[in-house]
Design a protein around this motif. Structure first.
Motif, mmCIF file in Angstrom:
data_model
loop_
_atom_site.group_PDB
_atom_site.id
_atom_site.type_symbol
_atom_site.label_atom_id
_atom_site.label_comp_id
_atom_site.label_asym_id
_atom_site.label_seq_id
_atom_site.Cartn_x
_atom_site.Cartn_y
_atom_site.Cartn_z
ATOM 1 N N MET A 175 0.858 -1.184 0.000
ATOM 2 C CA MET A 175 0.000 0.000 0.000
ATOM 3 C C MET A 175 0.898 1.238 0.000
ATOM 4 S SD MET A 175 -2.940 -1.078 2.565
ATOM 5 C CE MET A 175 -3.728 -2.640 2.422
ATOM 6 N N TYR A 176 0.332 2.331 0.520
ATOM 7 C CA TYR A 176 1.161 3.529 0.694
ATOM 8 C C TYR A 176 2.379 3.057 1.474
ATOM 9 C CZ TYR A 176 2.273 8.366 1.905
ATOM 10 O OH TYR A 176 2.869 9.576 2.046
ATOM 11 N N PRO A 177 3.558 3.085 0.875
ATOM 12 C CA PRO A 177 4.652 2.288 1.410
ATOM 13 C C PRO A 177 5.182 2.748 2.760
ATOM 14 C CG PRO A 177 5.354 3.620 -0.475
ATOM 15 C CD PRO A 177 3.892 3.823 -0.335
ATOM 16 N N ILE A 178 4.963 3.973 3.126
ATOM 17 C CA ILE A 178 5.586 4.424 4.359
ATOM 18 C C ILE A 178 4.557 5.024 5.301
ATOM 19 C CG2 ILE A 178 8.054 4.642 3.974
ATOM 20 C CD1 ILE A 178 7.574 6.907 2.231
ATOM 21 N N ALA A 179 3.552 4.190 5.581
ATOM 22 C CA ALA A 179 2.549 4.564 6.577
ATOM 23 C C ALA A 179 2.964 3.958 7.912
ATOM 24 C CB ALA A 179 1.192 4.009 6.163
ATOM 25 N N HIS A 180 2.938 4.748 8.946
ATOM 26 C CA HIS A 180 3.207 4.232 10.283
ATOM 27 C C HIS A 180 1.974 4.464 11.148
ATOM 28 C CE1 HIS A 180 7.857 4.396 9.856
ATOM 29 N NE2 HIS A 180 7.284 3.559 9.040
ATOM 30 N N PHE A 181 1.837 3.664 12.187
ATOM 31 C CA PHE A 181 0.616 3.722 13.000
ATOM 32 C C PHE A 181 0.919 3.810 14.486
ATOM 33 C CE2 PHE A 181 -0.334 1.511 9.089
ATOM 34 C CZ PHE A 181 -1.384 2.275 8.623
ATOM 35 N N VAL A 182 0.084 4.568 15.170
ATOM 36 C CA VAL A 182 0.203 4.672 16.629
ATOM 37 C C VAL A 182 -1.188 4.470 17.238
ATOM 38 C CG1 VAL A 182 2.232 6.173 16.622
ATOM 39 C CG2 VAL A 182 -0.019 7.202 16.508
ATOM 40 N N PRO A 183 -1.251 4.098 18.525
ATOM 41 C CA PRO A 183 -2.566 3.840 19.131
ATOM 42 C C PRO A 183 -3.397 5.117 19.284
ATOM 43 C CG PRO A 183 -0.814 2.816 20.413
ATOM 44 C CD PRO A 183 -0.153 3.732 19.426
ATOM 45 N N TYR A 184 -4.702 4.949 19.086
ATOM 46 C CA TYR A 184 -5.680 6.023 19.313
ATOM 47 C C TYR A 184 -6.135 5.880 20.767
ATOM 48 C CZ TYR A 184 -9.704 8.994 17.893
ATOM 49 O OH TYR A 184 -10.618 10.010 17.720
ATOM 50 N N PRO A 185 -6.526 6.973 21.411
ATOM 51 C CA PRO A 185 -6.991 6.828 22.795
ATOM 52 C C PRO A 185 -8.375 6.180 22.893
ATOM 53 C CG PRO A 185 -7.024 9.149 22.128
ATOM 54 C CD PRO A 185 -6.414 8.386 20.994
ATOM 55 N N TYR A 186 -8.378 4.869 22.714
ATOM 56 C CA TYR A 186 -9.594 4.054 22.876
ATOM 57 C C TYR A 186 -9.553 3.609 24.330
ATOM 58 C CZ TYR A 186 -12.668 0.036 21.571
ATOM 59 O OH TYR A 186 -13.675 -0.887 21.460
ATOM 60 N N CYS A 187 -9.970 4.510 25.215
ATOM 61 C CA CYS A 187 -9.671 4.327 26.640
ATOM 62 C C CYS A 187 -10.422 3.149 27.258
ATOM 63 C CB CYS A 187 -9.958 5.630 27.391
ATOM 64 S SG CYS A 187 -8.978 7.010 26.746
ATOM 65 N N TYR A 188 -11.553 2.769 26.682
ATOM 66 C CA TYR A 188 -12.292 1.623 27.211
ATOM 67 C C TYR A 188 -11.475 0.338 27.041
ATOM 68 C CZ TYR A 188 -16.230 -1.571 27.976
ATOM 69 O OH TYR A 188 -17.058 -2.556 28.459
ATOM 70 N N ARG A 189 -10.640 0.313 26.004
ATOM 71 C CA ARG A 189 -9.780 -0.850 25.786
ATOM 72 C C ARG A 189 -8.362 -0.360 25.498
ATOM 73 N NH1 ARG A 189 -12.790 -5.467 25.287
ATOM 74 N NH2 ARG A 189 -14.940 -5.185 24.603
ATOM 75 N N CYS A 190 -7.750 0.238 26.483
ATOM 76 C CA CYS A 190 -6.427 0.837 26.272
ATOM 77 C C CYS A 190 -5.408 -0.237 25.880
ATOM 78 C CB CYS A 190 -5.965 1.549 27.543
ATOM 79 S SG CYS A 190 -4.299 2.206 27.371
ATOM 80 N N LEU A 191 -4.702 0.022 24.782
ATOM 81 C CA LEU A 191 -3.707 -0.953 24.318
ATOM 82 C C LEU A 191 -2.546 -1.067 25.293
ATOM 83 C CD1 LEU A 191 -3.452 -0.314 20.459
ATOM 84 C CD2 LEU A 191 -4.468 -2.267 21.627
ATOM 85 N N PHE A 192 -2.377 -0.070 26.141
ATOM 86 C CA PHE A 192 -1.291 -0.096 27.122
ATOM 87 C C PHE A 192 -1.794 -0.514 28.501
ATOM 88 C CE2 PHE A 192 -0.206 3.259 24.007
ATOM 89 C CZ PHE A 192 0.952 2.706 23.488
ATOM 90 N N ASN A 193 -3.080 -0.887 28.579
ATOM 91 C CA ASN A 193 -3.679 -1.263 29.873
ATOM 92 C C ASN A 193 -3.540 -0.179 30.926
ATOM 93 O OD1 ASN A 193 -4.969 -3.713 29.569
ATOM 94 N ND2 ASN A 193 -2.973 -4.767 29.481
ATOM 95 N N ARG A 194 -3.640 1.066 30.495
ATOM 96 C CA ARG A 194 -3.558 2.170 31.460
ATOM 97 C C ARG A 194 -4.942 2.749 31.681
ATOM 98 N NH1 ARG A 194 2.187 4.952 31.469
ATOM 99 N NH2 ARG A 194 3.362 3.143 30.787
ATOM 100 N N GLU A 195 -5.021 3.661 32.629
ATOM 101 C CA GLU A 195 -6.305 4.309 32.942
ATOM 102 C C GLU A 195 -6.190 5.785 32.604
ATOM 103 O OE1 GLU A 195 -9.221 3.274 34.646
ATOM 104 O OE2 GLU A 195 -8.536 1.185 34.459
ATOM 105 N N TYR A 196 -7.244 6.320 32.021
ATOM 106 C CA TYR A 196 -7.299 7.763 31.795
ATOM 107 C C TYR A 196 -7.943 8.393 33.029
ATOM 108 C CZ TYR A 196 -8.623 12.303 29.997
ATOM 109 O OH TYR A 196 -8.752 13.644 29.837
ATOM 110 N N PRO A 197 -7.513 9.520 33.584
ATOM 111 C CA PRO A 197 -6.489 10.413 33.044
ATOM 112 C C PRO A 197 -5.082 10.170 33.574
ATOM 113 C CG PRO A 197 -7.702 11.528 34.795
ATOM 114 C CD PRO A 197 -8.298 10.149 34.678
ATOM 115 N N SER A 198 -4.920 9.181 34.507
ATOM 116 C CA SER A 198 -3.567 9.048 35.082
ATOM 117 C C SER A 198 -2.543 8.653 34.008
ATOM 118 C CB SER A 198 -3.581 8.026 36.219
ATOM 119 O OG SER A 198 -4.027 6.791 35.714
ATOM 120 N N CYS A 199 -2.992 8.100 32.889
ATOM 121 C CA CYS A 199 -2.070 7.714 31.802
ATOM 122 C C CYS A 199 -1.422 8.938 31.166
ATOM 123 C CB CYS A 199 -2.827 6.933 30.734
ATOM 124 S SG CYS A 199 -4.044 7.948 29.872
#
Ligand SMILES: Cc1ncc(COP(=O)(O)O)c(C=O)c1O
Length: 442
Positions: A175-199
């Motif tokens: 695809m677009y050869p140089i696309a990079h991705f980072v997590p969106y703040p989907y806080c109900y299912r945090c990819l880092f297992n953190r809690e908002y707002p302490s994260c």
């Protein structure tokens, strides 16, 4: 005939609908993932009639397209009047008045008190591809960064940044050869297992401290592409400070901030644009869906200094036709006259409060979230939030059979995005069907 409530005369899909579906299935692309067996033949206000005479309450607005309800009389009149004047003249070779008039109106209602330019498109995907190309041209940098669980469309550029599921991507690499991705703040299912707002929005620290320090040189990143509220990903509303902090990162490194409001725009979230909830004015705003009352349309609206490409760099034959832009002008007028942005906010609050009541009764509803009339519920099987995908699908099916159109999103969420003209009584009609379905699934 004016509709006033859902009415099921034969369990849908009825015989006529089934016959159409049989023919459709044989002839149309198998890639289309139809979410219900509705064969719509008429629409008026918040209701749609199918081929067998069943009437459905539309809680999906064709994915936030029919925001004024079906066949709003003022828009229909504007379309008919333009059909009698001039149907089409291409904007590559000629000028047409609606393109100019609409731009004037649009600039007044889009965020940012700075000079702007617009490029008209035929779809949301094309608005995204336009934004991507523009950002690359403007910065002369190669990389683009998108967000996990984002949906930006299906054309080659847009799909390269669509990460709601591999079925949209399988078979299309590279695809677009140089696309990079980072997590969106989907806080109900945090990819880092953190809690908002302490994260403290750890997902943004990941962008700055990992992506931009270890993987992708920031001075080689042309753009950050983000949905103001994730749509197909599950109606996920980020914390208020997310977009401003993202905008600051983009500004610090000279990256173009592209905000995708294809789904969240035109009053859907209780503000004209979702990014206004956090006071951010994007460098490029991508819009479509509710733009022209269901006619194919979209746009990339940019800071004038960002849309500085050369003549011939980007064009399209059918883009911004006069019928479409007369419809779009009428859409903006109706939004203002009928105070639909405010209605979306008020009715959205009502809808959300009723859903929160239902959540107390039905543990199947794990989360209720949203802004204005862009409301999502996420269904879970237990306290560990196990995604209840099967039950979600059964609920969509049950609701359809009872006369309520709902749309799925994410792995196990449901989007509630009725037309902004919906009344409280009509919201109650829908909620009563939704509760019947929840009861039968519990
Ligand atoms: C946020 C967002 N961006 C882009 C698109 C793509 O728009 P289209 O389907 O008109 O190409 C969609 C479509 O659902 C969307 O929701």
């Amino acid at each position: 005939m004016a509709y006033s409530a859902p009415k099921i005369v034969v369990t849908p899909p009825g015989p006529k609908a089934l016959e159409w579906i049989r023919k459709d299935t044989a002839m149309l692309s198998p890639s289309l993932s139809r979410s219900s067996q509705l064969v719509g033949v008429k629409g008026e206000g918040v209701y749609v009639e199918d081929a067998d005479g069943n009437v459905f309450l539309d809680f999906g607005s064709g994915i936030a397209v029919n925001s004024l309800g079906h066949r709003h009389p003022e828009v229909i009149a504007a379309i008919k009047a333009q059909l009698d004047r001039l149907v089409f003249l291409n904007s590559l070779d000629y000028f047409t008045v609606p393109q100019i008039e609409y731009a004037e109106s649009l600039f007044k209602v889009t965020p940012g008190d700075f000079p702007k330019r617009v490029f008209y498109t035929n779809s949301g995907s094309e608005a995204i591809d336009t934004a991507i190309k523009m950002a690359k041209w403007h910065t002369r940098r190669p990389y683009g960064i998108g967000f996990i669980n984002g949906f930006h469309g299906r054309t080659m550029g847009a799909v390269s940044f669509t990460t709601t599921g591999v079925s949209a991507r399988r078979g299309f690499a590279p695809m677009y050869p140089i696309a990079h991705f980072v997590p969106y703040p989907y806080c109900y299912r945090c990819l880092f297992n953190r809690e908002y707002p302490s994260c403290d929005l750890h997902c943004l620290s990941y962008l700055t401290d990992v992506t931009l320090k270890k993987i992708t040189p920031p001075d080689e990143v042309a753009f950050l592409l983000v949905e103001a509220v994730q749509g197909a990903g599950g109606y996920i509303v980020p914390p208020k400070e997310f977009l401003p902090r993202l905008a600051a990162i983009a500004a610090q490194h000279g990256m173009v901030l592209i905000v995708d409001e294809v789904q969240s725009g035109f009053g859907r979230t209780g503000k004209m644009w979702a990014c206004e909830h956090s006071g951010v004015a994007p460098d490029i705003l991508a819009i479509s869906k509710a733009f022209a009352h269901g006619l194919p349309a979209g746009a990339a609206v940019a800071r004038a200094e960002v849309m500085n490409w050369d003549e011939g760099a980007h064009e399209g034959t059918l883009n911004g036709g006069p019928v479409i832009l007369e419809a779009a002008k009428a859409v903006l007028r109706v939004i203002e006259q009928e105070k639909l942005v405010e209605k979306s906010r008020v009715q959205g609050e009502y809808l959300k409060s009723k859903l929160l009541d239902l959540q107390k009764k039905y543990p199947l509803i794990g989360d209720v979230r949203g802004l204005g009339l862009m409301v999502g519920i996420e269904l879970v099987g237990d306290a560990k939030k196990t995604p209840a995908k099967d039950k979600r699908n059964r609920l969509l099916e049950e609701a359809f059979k009872k006369g309520l159109l709902l749309l799925g999103a994410g792995e196990c969420s449901i989007r509630l995005a009725p037309p902004l003209v919906i009344t409280q009584a009509q919201i109650d009609q829908g909620l009563s069907i939704l509760e019947d379905c929840l009861k039968s699934l519990s």
